[in-house]
Design an enzyme around this catalytic site. Structure first.
Site, PDB file in Angstrom:
ATOM      1  N   LYS A 114      -9.783  -3.734  -0.141  1.00 11.79           N
ATOM      2  CA  LYS A 114      -8.726  -3.678   0.986  1.00 11.79           C
ATOM      3  C   LYS A 114      -8.698  -5.242   1.119  1.00 11.79           C
ATOM      4  O   LYS A 114      -7.669  -5.695   1.611  1.00 11.79           O
ATOM      5  CB  LYS A 114      -9.069  -2.997   2.056  1.00 11.79           C
ATOM      6  CG  LYS A 114      -8.692  -1.641   1.903  1.00 11.79           C
ATOM      7  CD  LYS A 114      -8.348  -0.455   2.875  1.00 11.79           C
ATOM      8  CE  LYS A 114      -7.818   0.765   2.484  1.00 11.79           C
ATOM      9  NZ  LYS A 114      -7.385   1.640   3.576  1.00 11.79           N
ATOM     10  N   LYS A 196      -6.703   4.816  -8.019  1.00  4.57           N
ATOM     11  CA  LYS A 196      -6.567   5.890  -7.280  1.00  4.57           C
ATOM     12  C   LYS A 196      -5.392   5.979  -6.713  1.00  4.57           C
ATOM     13  O   LYS A 196      -4.774   5.052  -6.410  1.00  4.57           O
ATOM     14  CB  LYS A 196      -7.876   5.961  -6.231  1.00  4.57           C
ATOM     15  CG  LYS A 196      -7.481   6.209  -4.985  1.00  4.57           C
ATOM     16  CD  LYS A 196      -8.556   6.224  -3.897  1.00  4.57           C
ATOM     17  CE  LYS A 196      -7.994   5.477  -2.652  1.00  4.57           C
ATOM     18  NZ  LYS A 196      -8.372   6.431  -1.406  1.00  4.57           N
ATOM     19  N   LYS A 199      -2.009   6.474  -0.480  1.00  2.00           N
ATOM     20  CA  LYS A 199      -0.775   6.485   0.207  1.00  2.00           C
ATOM     21  C   LYS A 199      -0.192   5.169   0.729  1.00  2.00           C
ATOM     22  O   LYS A 199       1.110   4.942   1.288  1.00  2.00           O
ATOM     23  CB  LYS A 199      -1.093   7.534   1.588  1.00  2.00           C
ATOM     24  CG  LYS A 199      -2.085   6.906   2.432  1.00  2.00           C
ATOM     25  CD  LYS A 199      -2.001   7.863   3.628  1.00  2.00           C
ATOM     26  CE  LYS A 199      -3.165   8.646   3.807  1.00  2.00           C
ATOM     27  NZ  LYS A 199      -4.123   7.853   4.135  1.00  2.00           N
TER      28      LYS A 199
END
Ligand code: ATP
Ligand code: LTN
Length: 332
Positions: A114, A196, A199
């Protein structure tokens, strides 16, 4: 909440809930709910680690509440609640951060990923994210935590923090076990099957539980596969096709071998078309129930109010014990 063991999990209202969230997490919640006393959170405090549009975050929180129920969770027997409605999460998180090491937090792969993705906003919350997650889990003395494979490292850290704390102060926290399904713990992106499904990526890379059926068909038709035409499960060499087979096997509740057999002799076009129909038929009743629930916001709001109170009363018991153990002065 007596006799049964405690199950806890959460999902961030940080975007459209994906087929990855559903297969990796929610479908297991539904499978397990009757055997446990369950709490399911909308992890809105976690969502703040990435910049959110306030109105969207608010809307997605109530949407996720409705989606949990639409996917089959019983709103009467489970505590479906919003993390920020229970101040004890942030309070315990502070205490636990004093029992977490910079080194171990820095090793978290989600933090690294992230930070790369949000290089302009590597905030301290992104770093302490797993500590808040540990607080979520430990506040309720949870026994079982069903999550997708990407959360395994966070769970192990939760156990380490709990064991460290118990080692100093005695048995304060239950040490939770993870529940991570083997085959379908990681649904991959439709555009890049080595990543992966997430969203917070490009909408074409995921299927949202709220996508129109045409969008679902279009996205699956364009899903990245490979150049040979063989339909077999081989995640290393055929990640795209294997991902589609995983989705099929999870939604049809058949083994991977059976999924392979169902498509033997067929081409990729047919594979994608058939899977699209399986996805659409699975999602159809969820959307119907969701649309109904969203018409009654007062019901959802009341549920959140009642459940915030229920969750607070459980959480406060653990927090009080922790405050006492670490030596915070208690008013008599
Ligand atoms: P974000 O992209 O904003 O980080 P996310 O899509 O990864 O979000 P989370 O809210 O972080 O979703 O995860 C909720 C649950 O869904 C977790 O248990 C997580 O492990 C699971 N999950 C998320 N993505 C997948 C996936 N692609 N396959 C299987 N499980 C998943
Ligand atoms: N970090 C989780 C969401 C989450 C969670 C939790 C999962 C927040 N708190 C507690 C299990 C238990 C994620 O999936 N990204």
């Amino acid at each position: 909440m007596e006799t049964k063991k405690i199950l806890y999990s959460g999902i961030q209202p940080s975007g459209a809930i994906t087929l990855g969230n559903y297969i990796g997490a929610i479908s297991n919640f539904v499978k397990l709910e009757s055997q446990y006393n369950c709490l399911f959170a909308m992890a809105d405090l976690h969502a703040l680690t990435v910049r959110q549009v306030p109105a969207d975050l608010r809307a997605r929180t109530i949407q996720l509440t409705a989606l949990y129920i639409a996917c089959g969770l019983n709103p009467e027997n489970n505590i479906i609640y919003c993390q920020s409605h229970v101040p004890q999460h942030a309070e315990l998180s502070w205490i636990l951060s004093c029992f977490s090491y910079m080194g171990e937090l820095g090793r978290m792969t989600q933090f690294k990923a992230k930070s790369e993705k949000n290089s302009e906003n590597i905030n301290a919350g992104l770093f302490t994210y797993p500590v808040l997650m540990a607080a979520d889990i430990l506040l309720y003395q949870s026994d079982l935590v069903p999550v997708g494979a990407d959360q395994k490292q966070h769970l192990e850290l939760t156990r380490d923090i709990a064991q460290r704390f118990n080692g100093i102060y005695g048995d304060v926290f239950t040490i939770p076990d993870g529940y991570i399904p083997k085959v379908t713990a990681k649904i991959m992106s439709l555009m890049d099957p080595l990543k992966k499904m997430s969203k917070s990526d490009d909408p074409d890379s995921y299927i949202s539980l709220l996508d129109s059926f045409d969008d679902i068909r279009r996205k699956l038709k364009r899903a990245v596969t490979d150049s040979d035409a063989d339909i077999r499960f081989d995640p290393e060499n055929k990640p795209g096709v294997s991902n589609l087979l995983s989705i099929y096997s999870a939604l049809k509740n058949v083994s991977i071998e059976e999924a392979e057999k169902d498509f033997s002799g067929k081409g990729y076009g047919e594979l994608k078309k058939d899977i699209a129909e399986v996805v659409v038929e699975h999602i159809r009743p969820i959307q119907e129930k969701y649309n109904m629930l969203m018409q009654d916001k007062a019901y959802l709001n009341d549920l959140l109010k009642t459940n915030a109170e229920k969750a607070q009363s459980i959480a406060q018991k653990t927090l009080r014990k922790v405050y006492k153990k670490v030596g915070l002065y208690q008013i008599k």
